[in-house]
Design an enzyme around this catalytic site. Structure first.
Site: not given
Length: 254
Positions: A43-44
């Site tokens: 997700d980052g």
């Protein structure tokens, strides 16, 4: 028309290995001619990719080579062009942040998930909260506070006991971390078009920093102004039946 895929990957070994396999199998489109970005990571890295695509209007299809992967699809080498052709699109409007520090410097940033204010030292922050120019909390004493989008409501916001918001909801979540005064204040749901202002009441004794998606940190702030920016849209692609709406519902029944 042939899908022109541009692969990007985080520095994680699993993502780099997947990148090499996929480029070898499907080729690598020139960045200027690409019709879709395929992001490999967690997700980052998806947030990093979305921020990098600002102004390009290219859809981004993520495949999870990280840990949680809430914004990603399941990884597979097979049938990628078919998956892209069948993918469902979600449009996300980011939050726009404008912060001023004690030296008068103005910093601006965008956030897909949340803008968070955090105490910078050992003492709790003292914040004044205003919505659309009207004071709503004269004093919020807390470890921090954040404003989250529906897409970001399952991230930091959820860890801080904020509500999970349906992706199509026209609301934002205002959530406090470890609120001391008002005692155990649980936050508020605000219209998506609201403009939220935080003023730091005691910046010398109780310094505060602000983050946009945990990637644009500004220290020693005295005020932060936040609103959703309808002029900017990020395009995310998801496999049918596994879009953000389904993920947000499923997260609440874990």
């Amino acid at each position: 028309m042939q899908t022109r895929i541009r692969f990007t990957a985080s520095k994680a070994p699993a993502a780099q290995e997947a990148f090499a396999r996929l480029v070898n199998r499907y080729g690598q489109s020139d960045q200027r001619r690409a019709s879709v970005i395929v992001a490999l990571g967690g997700d980052g890295f998806m947030l990093q990719t979305l921020h990098a695509q600002s102004g390009r209007d290219l859809p981004v299809y993520g495949m999870n080579c990280g840990t949680i992967g809430f914004l990603m699809n399941a990884y597979s080498d097979d049938g990628l062009p078919e998956r892209l052709a069948q993918a469902e699109e979600a449009l996300l409007n980011p939050l726009s942040m404008r912060a001023e520090n004690v030296r008068g410097k103005i910093s601006q940033a965008l956030a897909v998930n949340e803008v968070s204010l955090l105490r910078q030292g050992p003492q709790a922050a003292r914040l004044k909260v205003s919505v659309d120019g009207r004071e709503r909390l004269a004093e919020l004493v807390c470890d921090g506070a954040l404003l989250a989008t529906p897409a970001g409501s399952t991230a930091y916001n959820y860890s801080a006991h904020g509500p999970i918001l349906p992706i199509g909801a026209e609301v934002l979540a205002l959530t406090a971390m470890s609120a001391f005064r008002p005692r155990r204040w649980r936050g508020a749901l605000l219209p998506k078009g609201a403009q939220v202002r935080f003023d730091v009441l005691d910046p010398d004794k109780r310094p505060v920093m602000v983050d946009a998606d945990s990637r644009n940190s500004v220290r020693d702030v005295i005020s932060v102004l936040i609103h959703s920016d309808p002029a900017i849209s990020y395009r995310l692609l998801f496999d049918p039946g596994h879009g953000l709406e389904e993920r947000l519902i499923r997260e609440q029944f874990v």
